[in-house]
Design a protein around this motif. Structure first.
Motif, PDB file in Angstrom:
ATOM      1  N   ARG A 122       0.841  -1.204   0.000  1.00  0.00           N
ATOM      2  CA  ARG A 122       0.000   0.000   0.000  1.00  0.00           C
ATOM      3  C   ARG A 122       0.876   1.254   0.000  1.00  0.00           C
ATOM      4  O   ARG A 122       1.914   1.293   0.651  1.00  0.00           O
ATOM      5  CB  ARG A 122      -0.906   0.020   1.238  1.00  0.00           C
ATOM      6  CG  ARG A 122      -1.678  -1.260   1.485  1.00  0.00           C
ATOM      7  CD  ARG A 122      -2.522  -1.136   2.760  1.00  0.00           C
ATOM      8  NE  ARG A 122      -3.034  -2.419   3.201  1.00  0.00           N
ATOM      9  CZ  ARG A 122      -4.144  -2.987   2.752  1.00  0.00           C
ATOM     10  NH1 ARG A 122      -4.866  -2.367   1.826  1.00  0.00           N
ATOM     11  NH2 ARG A 122      -4.536  -4.158   3.216  1.00  0.00           N
ATOM     12  N   HIS A 155       0.604   5.897  -0.512  1.00  0.00           N
ATOM     13  CA  HIS A 155      -0.234   7.094  -0.548  1.00  0.00           C
ATOM     14  C   HIS A 155       0.285   8.052  -1.610  1.00  0.00           C
ATOM     15  O   HIS A 155       0.353   9.269  -1.405  1.00  0.00           O
ATOM     16  CB  HIS A 155      -0.272   7.767   0.828  1.00  0.00           C
ATOM     17  CG  HIS A 155      -1.045   6.990   1.846  1.00  0.00           C
ATOM     18  ND1 HIS A 155      -0.478   5.977   2.590  1.00  0.00           N
ATOM     19  CD2 HIS A 155      -2.350   7.045   2.205  1.00  0.00           C
ATOM     20  CE1 HIS A 155      -1.395   5.462   3.395  1.00  0.00           C
ATOM     21  NE2 HIS A 155      -2.533   6.088   3.181  1.00  0.00           N
ATOM     22  N   PRO A 172      -7.610   1.289  -5.623  1.00  0.00           N
ATOM     23  CA  PRO A 172      -7.373   2.602  -5.007  1.00  0.00           C
ATOM     24  C   PRO A 172      -7.183   2.445  -3.503  1.00  0.00           C
ATOM     25  O   PRO A 172      -7.817   1.616  -2.865  1.00  0.00           O
ATOM     26  CB  PRO A 172      -8.668   3.377  -5.322  1.00  0.00           C
ATOM     27  CG  PRO A 172      -9.291   2.656  -6.464  1.00  0.00           C
ATOM     28  CD  PRO A 172      -8.915   1.214  -6.304  1.00  0.00           C
ATOM     29  N   ASN A 173      -6.288   3.226  -2.947  1.00  0.00           N
ATOM     30  CA  ASN A 173      -6.033   3.210  -1.513  1.00  0.00           C
ATOM     31  C   ASN A 173      -6.558   4.512  -0.921  1.00  0.00           C
ATOM     32  O   ASN A 173      -6.098   5.589  -1.275  1.00  0.00           O
ATOM     33  CB  ASN A 173      -4.535   3.068  -1.249  1.00  0.00           C
ATOM     34  CG  ASN A 173      -4.218   2.874   0.215  1.00  0.00           C
ATOM     35  OD1 ASN A 173      -5.037   2.358   0.975  1.00  0.00           O
ATOM     36  ND2 ASN A 173      -3.031   3.280   0.616  1.00  0.00           N
ATOM     37  N   GLU A 174      -7.549   4.432  -0.072  1.00  0.00           N
ATOM     38  CA  GLU A 174      -8.163   5.646   0.485  1.00  0.00           C
ATOM     39  C   GLU A 174      -7.263   6.285   1.548  1.00  0.00           C
ATOM     40  O   GLU A 174      -6.661   5.560   2.342  1.00  0.00           O
ATOM     41  CB  GLU A 174      -9.520   5.288   1.094  1.00  0.00           C
ATOM     42  CG  GLU A 174     -10.519   4.746   0.079  1.00  0.00           C
ATOM     43  CD  GLU A 174     -10.869   5.749  -1.010  1.00  0.00           C
ATOM     44  OE1 GLU A 174     -10.690   6.973  -0.785  1.00  0.00           O
ATOM     45  OE2 GLU A 174     -11.296   5.318  -2.092  1.00  0.00           O
ATOM     46  N   PRO A 175      -7.157   7.605   1.578  1.00  0.00           N
ATOM     47  CA  PRO A 175      -7.827   8.571   0.710  1.00  0.00           C
ATOM     48  C   PRO A 175      -7.100   8.816  -0.607  1.00  0.00           C
ATOM     49  O   PRO A 175      -7.613   9.469  -1.499  1.00  0.00           O
ATOM     50  CB  PRO A 175      -7.835   9.840   1.566  1.00  0.00           C
ATOM     51  CG  PRO A 175      -6.550   9.744   2.337  1.00  0.00           C
ATOM     52  CD  PRO A 175      -6.380   8.273   2.657  1.00  0.00           C
ATOM     53  N   CYS A 176      -5.879   8.301  -0.739  1.00  0.00           N
ATOM     54  CA  CYS A 176      -5.135   8.472  -1.985  1.00  0.00           C
ATOM     55  C   CYS A 176      -4.116   7.343  -2.111  1.00  0.00           C
ATOM     56  O   CYS A 176      -3.846   6.622  -1.159  1.00  0.00           O
ATOM     57  CB  CYS A 176      -4.430   9.832  -2.021  1.00  0.00           C
ATOM     58  SG  CYS A 176      -3.203  10.047  -0.712  1.00  0.00           S
TER      59      CYS A 176
END
Length: 223
Positions: free
Chosen positions: A155, A157, A207-211
């Motif tokens: 993961r 960001h 997609p990895n929240e928030p970005c």
């Protein structure tokens, strides 16, 4: 795919040879006539040099792709050791970017060790490369055990990948950004796909929240 790999393995060295000749003459032109060229002439020479170097890198990347899966051997592999080794190799980039990397407890599995290391290296290097400008990379590596396979998560960001491109990025030589924005040949994720295929698994991106993005890949337990 086998025919493509065979072609790339045989043709790549032959394709490099004329490029080396061109690059050699570029160097001689620069040494012997560099002071004669005006600014436009020097710019043309730079364009030729950059293009031939890029072609050389693409050919080498194609050769590297064709070599994945040759002379491989399954072995008991500690993923913690593999990732630690990759992070050590990438320590300069990690320190320069100020990245935070958290690695959860990873399993000991049966795998193709060299290829698995390349898989982690590509994914972690990409997470470092495609970070948001002015924001320190934040990367997490985790794994969960399923019935028949291990499921890994990388993961970040960073800038993320839009859903419409979530399949395209795994194809060979497919790039979402220009080489002037982000260096590379556009083959790293194709390498990842081929390596995961060798382990009878799947790879995808969400997609990895928030970005950012989460790259997910699986390794079949009973190879």
């Amino acid at each position: 795919n086998k025919e493509l790999d065979q072609f790339a393995y045989i043709a790549s060295p032959d394709l490099q040879e004329p490029l080396r000749t061109v690059m050699s003459f570029i160097e001689m032109l620069d040494e012997d006539y560099g002071t004669v060229f005006n600014e436009q002439g020097k710019q043309y020479l730079d364009f030729i040099n950059e293009s031939t170097q890029r072609m050389s890198h693409l050919i080498q990347a194609l050769l590297d792709y064709s070599l994945i899966g040759r002379n491989i051997e399954l072995s008991v592999t500690d993923c913690n050791v593999i990732v630690a080794s990759v992070l050590k190799d990438l320590s300069t980039k990690i320190n320069e970017s100020g990245a935070s990397i958290i690695v959860g407890k990873l399993p000991v599995i049966k795998a193709y060790r060299t290829e698995l290391r390349l898989l982690f290296q590509n994914l972690i290097a990409n997470a470092l490369k495609f970070s948001k400008p002015g924001i320190k990379p934040d990367i997490k590596i985790e794994c969960i055990e399923q019935d028949d396979f291990w499921q890994f998560f990388v993961r970040d960001h960073g800038i993320g990948v839009e859903r419409e491109y979530s399949e395209k990025i795994f194809r060979i030589f497919q790039r979402l950004h220009t080489s002037s924005s982000y260096e590379g040949t556009g083959i790293g994720l194709a390498h990842c796909t081929k390596i995961v295929d060798l382990h009878e698994g799947l790879i995808s991106v969400e997609p990895n929240e928030p970005c950012g993005s989460t790259f997910i890949f699986t390794i079949f337990k009973h190879l």
